[in-house]
Motif scaffolding. Sequence first.
Motif, PDB file in Angstrom:
ATOM      1  N   GLU A   1       0.820  -1.206   0.000  1.00  0.00           N
ATOM      2  CA  GLU A   1       0.000   0.000   0.000  1.00  0.00           C
ATOM      3  C   GLU A   1       0.860   1.266   0.000  1.00  0.00           C
ATOM      4  O   GLU A   1       0.326   2.379  -0.099  1.00  0.00           O
TER       5      GLU A   1
ATOM      6  N   LEU B   1      -9.296  12.499  -8.405  1.00  0.00           N
ATOM      7  CA  LEU B   1     -10.329  11.527  -8.041  1.00  0.00           C
ATOM      8  C   LEU B   1     -11.537  12.194  -7.390  1.00  0.00           C
ATOM      9  O   LEU B   1     -12.689  11.919  -7.744  1.00  0.00           O
TER      10      LEU B   1
ATOM     11  N   VAL C   1     -15.364   1.411  -6.885  1.00  0.00           N
ATOM     12  CA  VAL C   1     -13.933   1.424  -7.205  1.00  0.00           C
ATOM     13  C   VAL C   1     -13.363   2.824  -7.028  1.00  0.00           C
ATOM     14  O   VAL C   1     -12.273   3.006  -6.458  1.00  0.00           O
TER      15      VAL C   1
ATOM     16  N   ASP D   1     -13.167   3.597  -3.247  1.00  0.00           N
ATOM     17  CA  ASP D   1     -12.080   2.877  -2.582  1.00  0.00           C
ATOM     18  C   ASP D   1     -10.719   3.458  -2.958  1.00  0.00           C
ATOM     19  O   ASP D   1      -9.838   3.597  -2.098  1.00  0.00           O
ATOM     20  N   THR D   2     -10.536   3.806  -4.216  1.00  0.00           N
ATOM     21  CA  THR D   2      -9.262   4.371  -4.654  1.00  0.00           C
ATOM     22  C   THR D   2      -9.044   5.733  -4.022  1.00  0.00           C
ATOM     23  O   THR D   2      -7.936   6.054  -3.564  1.00  0.00           O
ATOM     24  N   HIS D   3     -10.092   6.536  -3.975  1.00  0.00           N
ATOM     25  CA  HIS D   3     -10.002   7.851  -3.327  1.00  0.00           C
ATOM     26  C   HIS D   3      -9.650   7.697  -1.854  1.00  0.00           C
ATOM     27  O   HIS D   3      -8.826   8.445  -1.321  1.00  0.00           O
TER      28      HIS D   3
ATOM     29  N   THR E   1      -7.957   5.374  -0.351  1.00  0.00           N
ATOM     30  CA  THR E   1      -6.555   4.997  -0.192  1.00  0.00           C
ATOM     31  C   THR E   1      -5.641   6.206  -0.338  1.00  0.00           C
ATOM     32  O   THR E   1      -4.714   6.406   0.462  1.00  0.00           O
TER      33      THR E   1
END
Length: 223
Positions: free
Chosen positions: A60, A91, A155, A158-160, A162
């Motif tokens: 990560e 994002l 998606v 979740d990406t945002h 992280t």
Amino acid sequence: MLTITPPNASIGEMAYRRIRSDIIFGRLAPGQKLKLEQLREAYGTSVSTLRELLNRLSSEGLIEAEGQKGFMVSPVSATNLKELAAMRLLLEGHALAQSFDAGDMEWEGRVVAAHHKLAQMERRMLDSDRADSELWKRYDWEFHHALISACGSQVLLDTHATIYDKYLRYQMVAVIFRGKVAADEHQILLDCALKRDKDRAASVLATHVNACVDHTLDLGRLG
């Protein structure tokens, strides 16, 4: 992702979430060596499980493997902060527009409720009550997440999340609070959401994030 550990989580999952939280909130400092025996005592799990968790966190980008020397918390840098801020804007700006188009009354309720908690905490911060900066940042996350929660893409969310966590680590390391100007920007974002004014919201979000980056760099706390 700033989430509460579920009550049925395994010991390994609880340890993972605790270590991850300690990195994001700066309790494990950038560049700090991570010694397995010390971690075993602190987080109550086996060395073998810890190796798996540290490899997971390494994937990560929150820690770095040092070959045969073990692991260390990923260092911070001005370049990395700028990259994370740019990715967050990319994002979050896209998700914001999608969410403003699709948001319903339930979404509005989430946004208003999240802003209410954040605004109350910001008032305390403005009164020099900085005792619970972690709760403040959790409320900050909840508000920004609520704004984009109707975007329609898990998606993207979740990406945002992280990227947001990595960006948040810089705020905690540098102890960033820009005061009333940041609180006012949050209020404007709320108003834009209720009016579905996505163009102004995008502009305010860019100012909000970029000003935080500039403030962090001006303080010179990244080493």
